[in-house]
Scaffold this motif. Structure first.
Motif, PDB file in Angstrom:
ATOM      1  N   MET A  56       0.288  -0.890   0.000  1.00 52.33           N
ATOM      2  CA  MET A  56       0.160  -0.387  -0.057  1.00 52.33           C
ATOM      3  C   MET A  56       0.417   0.882  -0.165  1.00 52.33           C
ATOM      4  SD  MET A  56      -3.057   1.441   2.605  1.00 52.33           S
ATOM      5  CE  MET A  56      -4.221  -0.326   2.252  1.00 52.33           C
ATOM      6  N   THR A  57       0.499   2.256  -0.912  1.00 53.31           N
ATOM      7  CA  THR A  57       1.869   3.337  -0.604  1.00 53.31           C
ATOM      8  C   THR A  57       0.701   4.789  -0.070  1.00 53.31           C
ATOM      9  OG1 THR A  57       2.394   2.933  -2.786  1.00 53.31           O
ATOM     10  CG2 THR A  57       2.388   5.822  -2.812  1.00 53.31           C
ATOM     11  N   ASN A  58       1.352   4.843   0.294  1.00 57.42           N
ATOM     12  CA  ASN A  58       1.031   6.223   1.380  1.00 57.42           C
ATOM     13  C   ASN A  58       2.032   7.529   0.843  1.00 57.42           C
ATOM     14  OD1 ASN A  58      -1.034   4.856   3.188  1.00 57.42           O
ATOM     15  ND2 ASN A  58       0.961   4.274   4.626  1.00 57.42           N
ATOM     16  N   PHE A  59       1.064   8.985   0.846  1.00 54.44           N
ATOM     17  CA  PHE A  59       1.556  10.077   0.388  1.00 54.44           C
ATOM     18  C   PHE A  59       1.212  10.379   1.608  1.00 54.44           C
ATOM     19  CE2 PHE A  59       0.295   8.668  -3.895  1.00 54.44           C
ATOM     20  CZ  PHE A  59       1.080   8.453  -4.408  1.00 54.44           C
ATOM     21  N   LYS A  60       2.421  11.956   1.389  1.00 51.14           N
ATOM     22  CA  LYS A  60       2.318  12.848   2.550  1.00 51.14           C
ATOM     23  C   LYS A  60       1.998  14.077   1.654  1.00 51.14           C
ATOM     24  CE  LYS A  60       4.812  10.525   6.068  1.00 51.14           C
ATOM     25  NZ  LYS A  60       5.790  11.005   6.803  1.00 51.14           N
ATOM     26  N   LEU A  61       1.187  14.996   1.772  1.00 53.77           N
ATOM     27  CA  LEU A  61       1.156  15.969   1.169  1.00 53.77           C
ATOM     28  C   LEU A  61       0.959  17.422   2.088  1.00 53.77           C
ATOM     29  CD1 LEU A  61       0.089  17.882  -1.322  1.00 53.77           C
ATOM     30  CD2 LEU A  61      -2.380  16.792  -1.188  1.00 53.77           C
ATOM     31  N   LYS A  62       1.675  17.943   1.827  1.00 52.10           N
ATOM     32  CA  LYS A  62       1.686  19.598   2.971  1.00 52.10           C
ATOM     33  C   LYS A  62       1.558  20.638   2.651  1.00 52.10           C
ATOM     34  CE  LYS A  62       4.283  21.848   6.491  1.00 52.10           C
ATOM     35  NZ  LYS A  62       6.038  21.743   6.799  1.00 52.10           N
ATOM     36  N   VAL A  63       0.496  21.488   2.599  1.00 49.10           N
ATOM     37  CA  VAL A  63      -0.147  22.874   1.592  1.00 49.10           C
ATOM     38  C   VAL A  63       0.478  23.969   3.007  1.00 49.10           C
ATOM     39  CG1 VAL A  63      -2.668  23.762   0.545  1.00 49.10           C
ATOM     40  CG2 VAL A  63      -1.765  21.194   0.932  1.00 49.10           C
ATOM     41  N   GLN A  64       1.243  24.635   2.302  1.00 49.94           N
ATOM     42  CA  GLN A  64       1.255  26.348   3.342  1.00 49.94           C
ATOM     43  C   GLN A  64       0.950  26.832   2.745  1.00 49.94           C
ATOM     44  OE1 GLN A  64       5.154  25.654   5.216  1.00 49.94           O
ATOM     45  NE2 GLN A  64       5.778  23.665   3.259  1.00 49.94           N
ATOM     46  N   GLN A  65       0.383  28.096   3.490  1.00 49.46           N
ATOM     47  CA  GLN A  65      -0.229  29.280   2.632  1.00 49.46           C
ATOM     48  C   GLN A  65       1.210  29.968   3.250  1.00 49.46           C
ATOM     49  OE1 GLN A  65      -3.864  30.021   2.902  1.00 49.46           O
ATOM     50  NE2 GLN A  65      -3.893  32.099   1.850  1.00 49.46           N
ATOM     51  N   PHE A  66       1.560  30.748   2.096  1.00 52.33           N
ATOM     52  CA  PHE A  66       1.833  32.388   2.516  1.00 52.33           C
ATOM     53  C   PHE A  66       1.408  33.635   1.135  1.00 52.33           C
ATOM     54  CE2 PHE A  66       4.460  28.387   2.067  1.00 52.33           C
ATOM     55  CZ  PHE A  66       5.197  28.278   3.151  1.00 52.33           C
ATOM     56  N   GLY A  67       0.407  34.220   2.514  1.00 51.86           N
ATOM     57  CA  GLY A  67       0.221  35.375   1.965  1.00 51.86           C
ATOM     58  C   GLY A  67      -1.280  35.067   0.930  1.00 51.86           C
ATOM     59  N   GLN A  68      -0.948  35.210  -0.318  1.00 48.88           N
ATOM     60  CA  GLN A  68      -1.647  34.718  -1.678  1.00 48.88           C
ATOM     61  C   GLN A  68      -1.305  34.116  -2.604  1.00 48.88           C
ATOM     62  OE1 GLN A  68      -4.702  36.627  -0.045  1.00 48.88           O
ATOM     63  NE2 GLN A  68      -5.401  36.049  -2.050  1.00 48.88           N
ATOM     64  N   ILE A  69      -0.273  32.965  -1.898  1.00 50.50           N
ATOM     65  CA  ILE A  69       0.382  31.896  -2.396  1.00 50.50           C
ATOM     66  C   ILE A  69       0.117  30.702  -1.990  1.00 50.50           C
ATOM     67  CG2 ILE A  69       2.520  30.767  -3.808  1.00 50.50           C
ATOM     68  CD1 ILE A  69       1.812  32.757  -4.857  1.00 50.50           C
ATOM     69  N   CYS A  70      -0.096  29.466  -2.482  1.00 48.99           N
ATOM     70  CA  CYS A  70      -0.308  28.213  -1.294  1.00 48.99           C
ATOM     71  C   CYS A  70       0.656  27.323  -2.229  1.00 48.99           C
ATOM     72  CB  CYS A  70      -1.583  27.766  -2.228  1.00 48.99           C
ATOM     73  SG  CYS A  70      -2.388  28.517  -0.260  1.00 48.99           S
ATOM     74  N   VAL A  71       2.031  26.378  -1.172  1.00 51.84           N
ATOM     75  CA  VAL A  71       2.685  25.591  -1.646  1.00 51.84           C
ATOM     76  C   VAL A  71       2.577  24.406  -1.434  1.00 51.84           C
ATOM     77  CG1 VAL A  71       5.160  24.644  -1.741  1.00 51.84           C
ATOM     78  CG2 VAL A  71       4.961  27.479  -1.409  1.00 51.84           C
ATOM     79  N   TYR A 126      -8.586  -3.822  -4.514  1.00 55.44           N
ATOM     80  CA  TYR A 126      -7.717  -3.227  -5.061  1.00 55.44           C
ATOM     81  C   TYR A 126      -7.359  -1.944  -4.160  1.00 55.44           C
ATOM     82  CZ  TYR A 126      -7.275  -2.850 -10.170  1.00 55.44           C
ATOM     83  OH  TYR A 126      -7.041  -3.277 -11.876  1.00 55.44           O
ATOM     84  N   GLN A 127      -6.118  -1.966  -3.609  1.00 53.02           N
ATOM     85  CA  GLN A 127      -6.081  -1.954  -2.140  1.00 53.02           C
ATOM     86  C   GLN A 127      -6.037   0.608  -2.200  1.00 53.02           C
ATOM     87  OE1 GLN A 127      -2.682  -2.108  -0.092  1.00 53.02           O
ATOM     88  NE2 GLN A 127      -3.027  -4.231  -0.026  1.00 53.02           N
ATOM     89  N   PRO A 128      -6.680   0.866  -1.183  1.00 51.16           N
ATOM     90  CA  PRO A 128      -7.210   1.847  -1.094  1.00 51.16           C
ATOM     91  C   PRO A 128      -5.610   2.808  -1.014  1.00 51.16           C
ATOM     92  CG  PRO A 128      -7.514   1.478   1.477  1.00 51.16           C
ATOM     93  CD  PRO A 128      -7.512   1.007   0.171  1.00 51.16           C
ATOM     94  N   ILE A 129      -5.236   3.778  -1.767  1.00 50.40           N
ATOM     95  CA  ILE A 129      -4.124   5.000  -1.198  1.00 50.40           C
ATOM     96  C   ILE A 129      -4.712   5.665  -0.468  1.00 50.40           C
ATOM     97  CG2 ILE A 129      -2.557   6.771  -2.655  1.00 50.40           C
ATOM     98  CD1 ILE A 129      -2.731   3.861  -3.454  1.00 50.40           C
ATOM     99  N   ASN A 130      -3.620   5.518   1.071  1.00 53.90           N
ATOM    100  CA  ASN A 130      -3.952   6.896   1.642  1.00 53.90           C
ATOM    101  C   ASN A 130      -3.177   8.413   1.773  1.00 53.90           C
ATOM    102  OD1 ASN A 130      -5.511   5.478   3.675  1.00 53.90           O
ATOM    103  ND2 ASN A 130      -3.828   3.820   3.677  1.00 53.90           N
ATOM    104  N   VAL A 131      -3.698   9.227   1.206  1.00 54.52           N
ATOM    105  CA  VAL A 131      -3.071  11.029   1.827  1.00 54.52           C
ATOM    106  C   VAL A 131      -3.332  11.616   2.936  1.00 54.52           C
ATOM    107  CG1 VAL A 131      -2.962  13.159   0.414  1.00 54.52           C
ATOM    108  CG2 VAL A 131      -3.731  10.856  -0.593  1.00 54.52           C
ATOM    109  N   PHE A 132      -1.796  11.477   3.436  1.00 54.09           N
ATOM    110  CA  PHE A 132      -1.628  12.383   4.593  1.00 54.09           C
ATOM    111  C   PHE A 132      -1.945  13.758   4.061  1.00 54.09           C
ATOM    112  CE2 PHE A 132      -1.104   7.638   5.748  1.00 54.09           C
ATOM    113  CZ  PHE A 132      -1.362   7.329   6.469  1.00 54.09           C
ATOM    114  N   LEU A 133      -2.549  14.623   4.709  1.00 53.73           N
ATOM    115  CA  LEU A 133      -3.035  16.279   3.956  1.00 53.73           C
ATOM    116  C   LEU A 133      -2.459  16.434   5.198  1.00 53.73           C
ATOM    117  CD1 LEU A 133      -2.874  18.408   2.148  1.00 53.73           C
ATOM    118  CD2 LEU A 133      -5.662  18.269   3.791  1.00 53.73           C
ATOM    119  N   THR A 134      -1.662  17.499   5.520  1.00 53.97           N
ATOM    120  CA  THR A 134      -1.202  18.643   6.822  1.00 53.97           C
ATOM    121  C   THR A 134      -1.726  19.999   6.070  1.00 53.97           C
ATOM    122  OG1 THR A 134       0.607  17.588   7.116  1.00 53.97           O
ATOM    123  CG2 THR A 134       1.075  19.530   7.808  1.00 53.97           C
ATOM    124  N   CYS A 135      -1.577  20.906   7.030  1.00 54.30           N
ATOM    125  CA  CYS A 135      -2.014  22.196   6.130  1.00 54.30           C
ATOM    126  C   CYS A 135      -1.655  23.406   7.555  1.00 54.30           C
ATOM    127  CB  CYS A 135      -3.726  23.047   6.320  1.00 54.30           C
ATOM    128  SG  CYS A 135      -4.726  21.703   5.054  1.00 54.30           S
TER     129      CYS A 135
END
Length: 389
Positions: free
Chosen positions: A1-16, A124-133
């Motif tokens: 099983m594949t685990n993804f880590k997704l980090k979303v950061q906001q700097f003013g009007q920009i998101c990374v 099919y195994q689920p794909i897990n996305v671990f989201l951090t804001c």
């Protein structure tokens, strides 16, 4: 099983957006954050609170408005949700995020269990996305509604779970197998304006596979004694597998969130942190807060090392909370993991209850410790003990 880590950061009007997985693979994308998304969210939230204005499991300030002509809040909520989600999905379909979406969706066709291991066709195994804001404003968005694989050949399921920005404590990465019933501690808080009958019945429906103990306020009870009894119950030497709370709650970043345990009396997560750490050492893995505005609560408990915490990000109506709980616990009774339980409960609200309870399927979220195994109640008994030999 594949685990993804997704980090979303906001700097003013920009998101990374930063995606990482596997053996060091990573992608990054930068795009503008549309102010219109905040506007549509705020309008949706305003209409949502107006539709569910009574029976909420949280504290909502009265706007103080004068009596006005009747308004069709149901229609307004359906329209506000459509506009909000349309703007949200449009942003997430941005060309800048194509490579990130493609990397996740690609694994939908790769992760499956061979047919010989289960009955029927390929599973099919689920794909897990671990989201951090990076901010609570981003956390308020309904990321679980992101249809990441919609533009690709979709086969498997992509599950989005949340992970707080800061985690100081380790988790029980390999929970001990217990040859006994699961143990559930159910804390019933202040019931002002609420009715916990449905919560009690739903929790008791697990009595075949779990030992259940209720604790909570009784009319005339001394508040000091109430706090002491709740603290002692959490830290019980026998340990718990599941912690459940029903009642009013609210966000409070400085104290980790607040739980209303009696009329006009609250207990913060910080106050019971020592007991929660003891409970974790004694086996506590999962917590479910069937109450309002739980983002701070979830982040605090994952920070303490709990495996998973299910919460409502927004205020939730009493009837909806009980409908959600019943479906969630049915999944637990079928020995499903807590993420599947949450998704099934949300699917029920979306497909079968959306005419009665619009928008509520967007409210629940599951927070996870990234190193924890998803909790599920395990079958117990003599036959199960033989399987462990």
């Amino acid at each position: 099983m594949t685990n993804f880590k997704l980090k979303v950061q906001q700097f003013g009007q920009i998101c990374v957006f930063e995606l990482s997985w596997g053996t060091g693979q990573q992608l990054s994308a930068t795009l503008n954050y549309p102010e219109s998304l905040t506007t549509f969210y705020q309008e949706w939230q305003r209409v949502y609170l107006s539709y569910y204005k009574s029976g909420l499991r949280g504290w909502i300030e009265d706007s103080g408005s004068l009596t006005s002509p009747p308004i069709d809040w149901h229609t307004k909520l359906v329209q506000a949700e459509a506009k909000f989600l349309s703007e949200f999905h449009h942003w997430l379909r941005s060309a800048e995020l194509f490579e990130i979406r493609a990397a996740i969706a690609k694994h939908q066709n790769l992760e499956f269990i061979q047919p010989s291991r289960i009955k029927g066709d390929k599973h099919y195994q689920p794909i897990n996305v671990f989201l951090t804001c990076s901010s609570i404003e981003l956390e308020r968005l309904p990321w679980e509604a992101w249809e990441i694989g919609a533009e690709f050949s979709k086969v498997g399921t992509i599950r989005i779970a949340r992970t707080p920005l800061n985690i100081h404590h380790s988790t029980n990465s390999k929970p001990q197998h217990r040859s006994r019933k699961a143990r559930i501690l159910a804390i019933l808080g202040d019931d002002t304006g609420l009715n916990f009958k449905g919560d009690k019945e739903a929790v008791r429906s697990l009595s075949r596979i779990a030992d259940i103990e209720f604790v909570g306020w009784q009319p005339g009870q001394n508040i000091a004694e109430l706090k002491a009894s709740i603290s002692a119950a959490i830290a019980d030497e026998c340990g718990w597998d599941i912690l459940f709370f029903a009642g009013h709650s609210n966000e409070m970043a400085m104290t980790g969130g607040e739980l209303a345990i009696a009329p006009n009396i609250s207990m913060s997560i910080r106050e019971i942190t020592p007991q929660l750490l003891l409970a974790k050492q004694r086996g506590l893995q999962f917590a479910l807060f069937n109450s309002c505005s739980g983002l701070n609560i979830a982040a605090s408990l994952i920070d303490l090392g709990l495996s998973q915490v299910a919460i409502m990000r927004e205020p939730i109506h009493n009837d909806v909370a009980q409908e959600f709980l019943l479906r969630f616990l049915q999944g637990l009774a079928d020995y499903r993991d807590v993420h599947d339980c949450l998704l099934l409960a949300c699917q029920h609200l979306k497909l079968e209850k959306n005419l009665t309870y619009p928008s509520t399927y967007l409210i629940p979220s599951l927070f996870c410790h990234p190193k924890a195994v998803l909790f599920q109640i395990k079958p117990f008994g003599f036959k199960e003990q033989l399987k462990q030999i």
